[in-house]
Structure formats: structure tokens, C-alpha cells
Design a protein around this motif. Structure first.
Motif, PDB file in Angstrom:
ATOM      1  N   CYS A   1       0.839  -1.197   0.000  1.00 45.96           N
ATOM      2  CA  CYS A   1       0.000   0.000   0.000  1.00 45.96           C
ATOM      3  C   CYS A   1       0.880   1.255   0.000  1.00 45.96           C
ATOM      4  CB  CYS A   1      -0.926  -0.023   1.202  1.00 45.96           C
ATOM      5  SG  CYS A   1      -2.233   1.210   1.129  1.00 45.96           S
TER       6      CYS A   1
ATOM      7  N   LYS B   1      -4.712  -5.767  -1.568  1.00 45.46           N
ATOM      8  CA  LYS B   1      -6.127  -6.065  -1.317  1.00 45.46           C
ATOM      9  C   LYS B   1      -6.314  -7.556  -1.028  1.00 45.46           C
ATOM     10  CE  LYS B   1      -9.048  -3.669  -3.600  1.00 45.46           C
ATOM     11  NZ  LYS B   1      -9.957  -3.080  -4.591  1.00 45.46           N
TER      12      LYS B   1
ATOM     13  N   ALA C   1      -4.896  -8.216   2.512  1.00 45.36           N
ATOM     14  CA  ALA C   1      -5.756  -7.647   3.557  1.00 45.36           C
ATOM     15  C   ALA C   1      -7.024  -8.469   3.723  1.00 45.36           C
ATOM     16  CB  ALA C   1      -6.086  -6.197   3.236  1.00 45.36           C
ATOM     17  N   THR C   2      -7.528  -9.023   2.641  1.00 49.75           N
ATOM     18  CA  THR C   2      -8.702  -9.885   2.714  1.00 49.75           C
ATOM     19  C   THR C   2      -8.352 -11.173   3.459  1.00 49.75           C
ATOM     20  OG1 THR C   2      -9.617  -8.973   0.676  1.00 49.75           O
ATOM     21  CG2 THR C   2     -10.414 -11.144   1.342  1.00 49.75           C
TER      22      THR C   2
ATOM     23  N   ARG D   1      -9.707  -4.810   8.489  1.00 49.56           N
ATOM     24  CA  ARG D   1     -10.618  -3.772   7.970  1.00 49.56           C
ATOM     25  C   ARG D   1      -9.886  -2.456   7.736  1.00 49.56           C
ATOM     26  NH1 ARG D   1     -16.037  -3.945  11.581  1.00 49.56           N
ATOM     27  NH2 ARG D   1     -16.386  -6.186  11.479  1.00 49.56           N
TER      28      ARG D   1
ATOM     29  N   GLN E   1      -6.732  -1.974   6.971  1.00 50.98           N
ATOM     30  CA  GLN E   1      -5.938  -2.066   5.743  1.00 50.98           C
ATOM     31  C   GLN E   1      -6.839  -2.020   4.517  1.00 50.98           C
ATOM     32  OE1 GLN E   1      -2.934  -1.582   5.271  1.00 50.98           O
ATOM     33  NE2 GLN E   1      -1.575  -2.928   6.388  1.00 50.98           N
ATOM     34  N   ARG E   2      -7.961  -2.736   4.545  1.00 52.18           N
ATOM     35  CA  ARG E   2      -8.869  -2.738   3.394  1.00 52.18           C
ATOM     36  C   ARG E   2      -9.387  -1.340   3.101  1.00 52.18           C
ATOM     37  NH1 ARG E   2     -11.184  -6.930   0.411  1.00 52.18           N
ATOM     38  NH2 ARG E   2     -11.952  -5.081  -0.630  1.00 52.18           N
ATOM     39  N   ARG E   3      -9.734  -0.608   4.151  1.00 50.61           N
ATOM     40  CA  ARG E   3     -10.229   0.759   3.970  1.00 50.61           C
ATOM     41  C   ARG E   3      -9.135   1.627   3.339  1.00 50.61           C
ATOM     42  NH1 ARG E   3     -12.290   1.218   8.664  1.00 50.61           N
ATOM     43  NH2 ARG E   3     -10.427   2.002   9.683  1.00 50.61           N
TER      44      ARG E   3
ATOM     45  N   ASP F   1      -8.696   0.570  -0.283  1.00 51.75           N
ATOM     46  CA  ASP F   1      -9.825   1.017  -1.109  1.00 51.75           C
ATOM     47  C   ASP F   1      -9.715   2.505  -1.437  1.00 51.75           C
ATOM     48  OD1 ASP F   1     -10.901  -1.515  -1.202  1.00 51.75           O
ATOM     49  OD2 ASP F   1     -12.361  -1.148   0.396  1.00 51.75           O
TER      50      ASP F   1
END
Length: 65
Positions: A14, A37, A40-41, A46, A48-50, A53
Motif C-alpha cells: 500500500c 487487497k 488484507a482480505t 478492515r 488495511q482494506r479501507r 480502497d
């Protein structure tokens, strides 16, 4: 990087995506964002995903999508 460090790798990718976007190369950032992504999944992070995104949206804007 060892598989036990998925969360750390997601963060590094990231960061690299951010750096590439800031350097004016959003296309080069895309594979790093995609991998971040996935990681992080896998880890269920959450935060990291945010973060990923938001970066993905910025890259898409830079690419005119």
C-alpha cells in the motif's frame, strides 16, 4: 517475505502504491494495490482494506476511470 507477514506485506505494498501514485505513475501502482487487497482480505484487516480502497479510488481517478 514469509507468509506469516501478510499484514506487513499488505502495508508495504500500500505504501509503495502511494509512492508510485505520488510519483505520477498510477499504472505501476495497480499491481501492488491488487496484491495488498488480496493480503488484507486474507488477514481480515478492515483498517488495511479501507486504506487500500481509498488508494484504489485515487489511482482510478488519476487514470480517468
Amino acid at each position: 517475505m514469509d507468509g506469516t507477514y501478510n499484514r506487513a506485506e499488505a502495508g508495504v505494498r500500500c505504501d509503495l502504491g502511494h509512492a508510485l501514485l505520488a510519483a505520477g505513475d498510477p499504472e505501476a501502482a495497480q499491481p501492488h494495490i491488487h496484491r495488498a487487497k488480496q493480503l488484507a482480505t486474507m488477514t481480515g484487516s478492515r483498517r488495511q482494506r479501507r486504506r487500500i480502497d481509498e488508494l484504489s479510488q485515487a489511482v482510478n481517478r488519476a487514470l480517468g476511470r
